[in-house]
Motif scaffolding. Sequence first.
Motif, mmCIF file in Angstrom:
data_model
loop_
_atom_site.group_PDB
_atom_site.id
_atom_site.type_symbol
_atom_site.label_atom_id
_atom_site.label_comp_id
_atom_site.label_asym_id
_atom_site.label_seq_id
_atom_site.Cartn_x
_atom_site.Cartn_y
_atom_site.Cartn_z
ATOM 1 N N THR A 178 -7.481 -0.750 -10.084
ATOM 2 C CA THR A 178 -7.216 -0.811 -8.655
ATOM 3 C C THR A 178 -6.394 -2.045 -8.319
ATOM 4 O O THR A 178 -6.670 -3.141 -8.808
ATOM 5 C CB THR A 178 -8.542 -0.854 -7.862
ATOM 6 N N ARG A 179 -5.402 -1.860 -7.475
ATOM 7 C CA ARG A 179 -4.563 -2.969 -7.038
ATOM 8 C C ARG A 179 -5.358 -3.899 -6.125
ATOM 9 O O ARG A 179 -6.060 -3.453 -5.227
ATOM 10 C CB ARG A 179 -3.338 -2.421 -6.281
ATOM 11 N N SER A 232 0.832 -1.211 0.000
ATOM 12 C CA SER A 232 0.000 0.000 0.000
ATOM 13 C C SER A 232 0.863 1.256 0.000
ATOM 14 O O SER A 232 0.516 2.259 -0.638
ATOM 15 C CB SER A 232 -0.948 0.000 1.196
#
Length: 246
Positions: A185-186, A171
């Motif tokens: 989006t990861r 993150s």
Amino acid sequence: METVIDAERSHELEKTRAAMCVFSPEQIAGPYFRNDRLHRYDITEGAEGVPMELILSIVNVKTCEPIEGLLVDIWHCNAQGRYSGWSEVDPDKEALSGEIGSIPRTDEDSYLRGCGFTNVLGNCSFRSVFPGFYAGRSIHVHVAVRKLDEHNNDRHVAYVGQLYVPESISSHISELPGYAGRKITRLTNEQDEIYSEMHGFGTLMDMEWIYRGTAQERLLGTVVIGVDPDALSAHITPEDFYKDTV
């Protein structure tokens, strides 16, 4: 050139081996495996990203002893989710298949790929950059362990797996220049179907920042992988080495 592991780090790895003398879970090789035999410590080839060093410690689950002389392959995507050899494949679109050779190669680049032999401590080290992500997957590093015979035949693959990163590290780095600004989006590890198939027991690396003075120098990832060197993995078979795209 291989990294020098200090006495404290070696002692920690020895203790970890004793505590983790178990099979590491195998996972698919994915479509981007290549048999380049690029024997090297530094696999960056100019790829940009957060500097990262990996120390993989290979243990024989039958004896709990480190194994010397195994060939360890690693490969992973760059900061923007692209694999060398398939640099033109859009990382924002999920691949249609996960099988070796299923996606035609687009180039002959070889960044972020390499292999090395384990030393007497069972360790194999690589200098790289922290990987990014691509559609449908969390951040991960592919690894394969091979046992060569007396004729230097490299088709005996004993283990194939994927190494994952703690969410706190992923993150943080995903917001840094070179990694941020993606259209997709990861996924976290828990959202990744391949990681989750291990029911939370995917191979997670220990990862920490190494400092020089007060500045962060690089990330250091360490992991112990328990294998049976005489086993034959079903995820990279001898036939896979003869596929046109490998």
